[in-house]
Design a protein around this motif. Structure first.
Motif, PDB file in Angstrom:
ATOM      1  N   UNK A 160       0.861  -1.218  -0.075  1.00 32.05           N
ATOM      2  CA  UNK A 160       0.185   0.068  -0.234  1.00 32.05           C
ATOM      3  C   UNK A 160       0.824   1.243  -0.002  1.00 32.05           C
ATOM      4  N   UNK A 161       1.980   1.089   0.616  1.00 32.39           N
ATOM      5  CA  UNK A 161       2.902   2.459   0.482  1.00 32.39           C
ATOM      6  C   UNK A 161       4.224   1.676   0.738  1.00 32.39           C
ATOM      7  N   UNK A 162       5.361   2.312   0.079  1.00 32.53           N
ATOM      8  CA  UNK A 162       6.651   1.675   0.395  1.00 32.53           C
ATOM      9  C   UNK A 162       7.672   2.778   0.205  1.00 32.53           C
ATOM     10  N   UNK A 163       8.490   2.745   1.371  1.00 35.00           N
ATOM     11  CA  UNK A 163       8.502   1.861   2.484  1.00 35.00           C
ATOM     12  C   UNK A 163       7.550   2.603   3.225  1.00 35.00           C
ATOM     13  N   UNK A 164       6.997   1.622   4.578  1.00 38.16           N
ATOM     14  CA  UNK A 164       6.493   2.345   5.546  1.00 38.16           C
ATOM     15  C   UNK A 164       7.651   2.589   6.578  1.00 38.16           C
ATOM     16  N   UNK A 165       7.857   3.847   6.940  1.00 36.43           N
ATOM     17  CA  UNK A 165       8.696   4.281   7.680  1.00 36.43           C
ATOM     18  C   UNK A 165       8.040   4.599   9.026  1.00 36.43           C
ATOM     19  N   UNK A 166       8.474   3.830  10.179  1.00 38.41           N
ATOM     20  CA  UNK A 166       7.985   4.266  11.595  1.00 38.41           C
ATOM     21  C   UNK A 166       9.057   4.862  12.206  1.00 38.41           C
ATOM     22  N   UNK A 167       8.728   5.884  13.041  1.00 37.79           N
ATOM     23  CA  UNK A 167       9.811   6.558  13.906  1.00 37.79           C
ATOM     24  C   UNK A 167       9.030   7.136  15.280  1.00 37.79           C
ATOM     25  N   UNK A 168       9.917   7.114  16.048  1.00 42.06           N
ATOM     26  CA  UNK A 168       9.495   7.798  17.275  1.00 42.06           C
ATOM     27  C   UNK A 168      10.480   7.500  18.590  1.00 42.06           C
ATOM     28  N   UNK A 169      10.511   8.008  19.677  1.00 47.41           N
ATOM     29  CA  UNK A 169      11.311   7.789  20.758  1.00 47.41           C
ATOM     30  C   UNK A 169      11.445   6.329  21.225  1.00 47.41           C
ATOM     31  N   UNK A 267      12.449  11.188  11.964  1.00 50.57           N
ATOM     32  CA  UNK A 267      12.175  11.066  10.979  1.00 50.57           C
ATOM     33  C   UNK A 267      13.196  11.052   9.710  1.00 50.57           C
ATOM     34  N   UNK A 268      12.746  10.610   8.526  1.00 46.25           N
ATOM     35  CA  UNK A 268      14.035  10.523   7.720  1.00 46.25           C
ATOM     36  C   UNK A 268      14.820  11.648   7.293  1.00 46.25           C
ATOM     37  N   UNK A 269      13.991  12.784   7.196  1.00 47.63           N
ATOM     38  CA  UNK A 269      14.790  14.198   7.154  1.00 47.63           C
ATOM     39  C   UNK A 269      15.512  14.505   8.373  1.00 47.63           C
ATOM     40  N   UNK A 270      15.209  14.025   9.569  1.00 45.04           N
ATOM     41  CA  UNK A 270      16.067  14.475  10.626  1.00 45.04           C
ATOM     42  C   UNK A 270      17.175  13.578  10.870  1.00 45.04           C
ATOM     43  N   UNK A 271      17.306  12.598  10.219  1.00 44.01           N
ATOM     44  CA  UNK A 271      18.184  11.361  10.701  1.00 44.01           C
ATOM     45  C   UNK A 271      19.723  12.187   9.958  1.00 44.01           C
ATOM     46  N   UNK A 272      20.585  12.430  10.809  1.00 40.54           N
ATOM     47  CA  UNK A 272      21.821  13.092  10.305  1.00 40.54           C
ATOM     48  C   UNK A 272      22.919  11.843   9.997  1.00 40.54           C
ATOM     49  N   UNK A 275      22.780   9.437   3.830  1.00 45.29           N
ATOM     50  CA  UNK A 275      22.865  10.025   2.294  1.00 45.29           C
ATOM     51  C   UNK A 275      21.709  10.417   1.841  1.00 45.29           C
ATOM     52  N   UNK A 276      21.811  11.633   0.962  1.00 49.18           N
ATOM     53  CA  UNK A 276      20.603  12.261   0.806  1.00 49.18           C
ATOM     54  C   UNK A 276      19.809  11.175  -0.241  1.00 49.18           C
ATOM     55  N   UNK A 277      20.179  10.598  -1.204  1.00 49.53           N
ATOM     56  CA  UNK A 277      19.505   9.786  -2.114  1.00 49.53           C
ATOM     57  C   UNK A 277      18.640   8.736  -1.177  1.00 49.53           C
ATOM     58  N   UNK A 281      14.869   8.565  -0.745  1.00 45.90           N
ATOM     59  CA  UNK A 281      13.907   7.066  -0.913  1.00 45.90           C
ATOM     60  C   UNK A 281      13.237   6.674   0.499  1.00 45.90           C
ATOM     61  N   UNK A 282      13.608   7.044   1.496  1.00 43.91           N
ATOM     62  CA  UNK A 282      13.046   6.679   2.683  1.00 43.91           C
ATOM     63  C   UNK A 282      11.617   7.380   2.858  1.00 43.91           C
ATOM     64  N   UNK A 283      11.820   8.712   2.153  1.00 47.15           N
ATOM     65  CA  UNK A 283      10.705   9.434   2.235  1.00 47.15           C
ATOM     66  C   UNK A 283       9.756   9.409   1.336  1.00 47.15           C
TER      67      UNK A 283
END
Ligand code: ADP
Ligand code: MG
Length: 463
Positions: A160-169, A267-272, A275-277, A281-283
């Motif tokens: 249904x969506x790819x990937x499913x990205x789960x994030x949290x503390x 979140x993907x964008x906050x992961x330091x 790599x950008x690509x 992809x994760x987003x």
């Protein structure tokens, strides 16, 4: 158990090493409570058999240490493919325990049977029996992530969506949801292959494959996977070669329409260090976050865990825990387990007094760093008001709301009573504090930016 003297000796030595490593991994307190009481029964075929004194201990050890135990055993002894834990009483040592452990149980059957993890897929880490959708308590902070995970688990055709990205503390249920997806698919569509592993494990295997020049085999292992889940992907931040490999694995699976599920603490964008690509992809799929728990969710979880443990915990105790242990679900669960274990050991009912007693170190740790004065200062500066307004009689909303937030945080982060808190806020009545706590809880539920503000403050104060 039939094995010669020397085999028994070396087995004991292996067990000694396994426990020593565990001891450093999990700390002295946990070691003394849960690992030390385990005895080694022996090895039969590929199954290492361990025993513990009570059913409660077995469930606990299975839930918390089975993965590590299995992993460590495998590294000590190539024959030790599985670990099984039995209750000593099942062999008739303590009649009382036998009564307490009916062979046919109406309650969660999975927890009752001695758990063996078949290692059919060498790469797939073992799954925790308790981490199913059934046992996941849904509330405001996690309903979105839960719904997304269910969708993935139930979609048999295209992702249904790819990937499913789960994030949290930490400790908020990411791993639980991933295992739940795996369990669900294993049961409803046994033909599909689901692979779950931590990013750390992924890296470890990849590096080993590089060293042993078996990267072709390594890649091959992912070829036939229908669903790939990688837990705690923040771990590979800054690890360039591993990211590269992961990126390729990821792309080829997505291209073939296989489902990918990822978890991380941000979140993907906050992961330091990513790599950008890879980030983009994760987003690409669905990004679902799990928020910090609310009081209601904590209470719900405690009620559910209490039932699973099959013990009667007074509502007052549950409410107390839900109020005091706010960091995450893991800590909450640990607190409840300690209280239950204590009452079973001393053979007394669970009371509020005993709870405060048993958990006094944990409770102190929860408010160790923070004083009401610090809370007032921090909150005032956050909302741009004067600290003296925390004590003033002004009722303008611009002042009153921050004051309520500070009262709420004082209740959450310190062990001060309502009247004590009231006194520190310009001699207000305890009902005012109670009202503030309610109000803030309500606002947190309905206003997510307000909830974030409060959460941010809490984190800053807890350091
Ligand atoms: P994370 O992977 O996010 O660090 P885990 O999934 O390991 O957290 O969860 C920590 C513990 O809390 C686990 O024992 C899990 O079962 C429990 N837990 C977390 N959220 C929930 C929930 N909503 N309902 C029931 N148990 C939960
Ligand atoms: Mg996890």
């Amino acid at each position: 158990m039939a094995h010669g003297e020397s085999q028994g000796d070396s087995l004991n030595a292996e067990w000694g090493r396994v426990t020593q490593i565990l001891r450093t991994n999990i700390g002295e307190a946990a070691f003394q409570s849960w690992i030390k009481p385990i005895s080694l029964r022996g090895i039969e075929g590929e199954v290492v058999r361990l025993s513990v004194p009570t059913r409660f201990m077995r469930d606990w050890v299975l839930a918390h240490y089975l993965d590590q135990l299995s992993e460590l055993w495998r590294s000590e002894n190539a024959n030790a493919k599985e670990v099984e834990i039995v209750v000593q009483a099942e062999r008739g040592l303590q009649p009382k325990e036998q009564v307490a452990v009916p062979e046919v149980s109406p309650k969660p059957a999975q927890v009752m049977e001695p758990v063996r993890e078949p290692r059919s897929k060498s790469l797939c880490a073992s799954l925790d029996k308790r981490f199913t959708f059934d046992q996941f308590v849904v509330g405001k902070p996690n309903e979105f992530a839960y719904a997304a995970a269910r969708r993935v688990a139930e979609a048999s055709k295209r992702p249904p969506f790819n990937p499913l990205f789960l994030y949290g503390g930490v400790g908020l249920g990411k791993t639980h949801l991933m295992h739940a997806i795996a369990w669900h698919i294993r049961q409803s569509e046994p033909n599909r292959t689901v692979m779950y592993l931590s990013a750390e494990n992924f890296m470890y295997r990849f590096i080993r494959a590089l060293r042993e020049q078996t990267t072709v085999d390594f890649k091959e292992q992912f070829r036939s996977v229908d669903v790939l889940m990688i837990d705690d992907v923040q771990f590979i931040a800054g690890k360039d070669a591993t990211q590269e490999e992961f990126f390729h694995t990821f792309n080829s699976l997505v291209d073939e329409g296989r489902q990918i599920v990822i978890s991380a603490d941000k979140s993907p964008s906050d992961l330091t260090g990513m790599e950008e690509r890879l980030v983009s992809r994760l987003n690409c799929g669905l990004v679902a976050d799990i928020h910090a728990t609310t009081y209601e969710l904590r209470l719900g979880i405690l009620q559910s865990k209490g039932q699973q443990l099959g013990v009667e915990v007074p509502a007052r105790v549950l409410e107390f825990l839900a109020h005091k242990i706010t960091a995450n679900v893991r800590e909450l669960e640990g607190a409840l387990n300690r209280v239950v274990a204590h009452s079973q050991l001393v053979g007394r009912d669970i009371s509020l007094e005993a709870t405060q007693d048993v958990l006094h170190d944990l409770l102190r740790a929860n408010d160790r760093r923070v004083t009401i004065e610090e809370i007032q200062k921090q909150v005032a500066s956050h909302f741009n008001i004067r600290t003296s307004d925390m004590h003033s009689a002004r009722r303008a909303r611009s002042v009153a709301r921050p004051r309520q937030v500070a009262m709420y945080l004082a209740k959450q982060l310190t062990t001060r009573s309502l009247p004590e808190i009231g006194r520190k806020f310009g001699g207000r009545d305890h009902t005012t504090v109670m009202h503030a706590v309610k109000k803030v809880e309500e606002l947190r539920e309905h206003d997510s930016s307000f909830a974030e503000d409060v959460e941010l403050l809490r984190r800053m104060l807890e350091g």
